[in-house]
Design an enzyme around this catalytic site. Sequence first.
Site, mmCIF file in Angstrom:
data_model
loop_
_atom_site.group_PDB
_atom_site.id
_atom_site.type_symbol
_atom_site.label_atom_id
_atom_site.label_comp_id
_atom_site.label_asym_id
_atom_site.label_seq_id
_atom_site.Cartn_x
_atom_site.Cartn_y
_atom_site.Cartn_z
ATOM 1 C CD GLU A 37 -3.016 -0.787 -0.107
ATOM 2 O OE1 GLU A 37 -3.014 0.306 -0.704
ATOM 3 O OE2 GLU A 37 -3.755 -1.728 -0.452
ATOM 4 C CE1 TYR A 120 -6.657 3.124 -0.159
ATOM 5 C CE2 TYR A 120 -4.269 3.256 0.072
ATOM 6 C CZ TYR A 120 -5.390 2.609 -0.399
ATOM 7 O OH TYR A 120 -5.260 1.434 -1.080
ATOM 8 C CG ASP A 138 -7.820 4.397 -3.988
ATOM 9 O OD1 ASP A 138 -9.043 4.436 -4.255
ATOM 10 O OD2 ASP A 138 -7.043 3.614 -4.559
#
Length: 350
Positions: A37, A120, A138
């Site tokens: 991520e 996020y 996102d």
Amino acid sequence: MPTLSPIAPDLLAWFSQNARILPFRQDPTPYHIWVSEIMLQQTRVAAALEYYDRWMKALPTIRDLAECDEEKLHKLWEGLGYYSRVRNLQKAARIVCQEYGGQLPADHKKLLALPGIGDYTAGAIGSIAFHLPVPAVDGNVLRVFSRLYNDDRDIADPKTKKAYTQWVMEHQPPEAPGPYNEALMELGALVCLPNGEPLCDACPLAHLCRARQAGTQNTLPVKKAAKARRIQPVTVLLVKSEQGWLLQRRPDSGLLAGLWQPALFEEELSRQEAADRLASLGISVQLGGPLKPAKHIFSHIEWRMSGWQATAEAAPLPDGYVWADRESLAQQYTLPGAFKAYRPLLETDG
DNA sequence: AACACGGGGGT
DNA sequence: ACCCCAGTGTT
């Protein structure tokens, strides 16, 4: 705004058939999801994949990350950009080792408190790795929801993101928060494309989509224009000695912090001025031919680079400068992508 | 709320 | 040559 019919059933059915096979999805440990991520922030999947594989071979555990030396860490990130991401990753890994026994906490607020983990990423790790019922909003998800609800508010406005997050949670099935969040992002990445060309014929939610019904899908999402870039002249000196090329370490903060570069000055200098600047640093050189002018565009600055080749005696150097041979350039020192145009020359020998 | 912070892809 | 993409931290 009237409520929208449930999207989760069609969305999850589509995702089960269309999810890309990605290394971090094969073995979705919290550490794997975390690193992927962070790499995927502002970065396309295709670009991140080779970095991810190399990273996991070099640093298979959070403890390995916590103990890695900075030079090696930068090298693993070389070319990915936004280098504060990798420094925050290590800061957080050290906290995780100190505070949580080397395991990421299965707690949204504790994740959010770690360096480099914002709304996020805390949501992505929380939902995908720990199955927590939290949102992961996102840019893909903002785009999908602006179209689903035919909403033309500026997606860069935090108030808009808050409203969309509310909608995201209204549709989230408690038994599958991770797949639901991933499916929304995958839909944005594969079908609900940016640049006003969504593939509505392939979309499992087309029958619910209000932008599709209104014919506005190509104009959404709305966002205000970015600020213009500043143009920055840069004078580069590629100085070669018997011990290699002259490299300079950048300051510990700001743009490309702590990375290495050829000798450079962030202003336009004449040949004579450039030689004088180096001489005043205690580095005496004989200037050679001009470098091919090159440009590098950051999001906020445009570097217009020109300069000269030069030669020098392999003399002792001031702090922050080194002679780098081809081997150490390849293995040790991290040069940002901005100098791509000069890479071939730097790799000739040294 | 505005700004700093990289690099890549599409046309 | 020019467009677009878009998380986190700092100020």
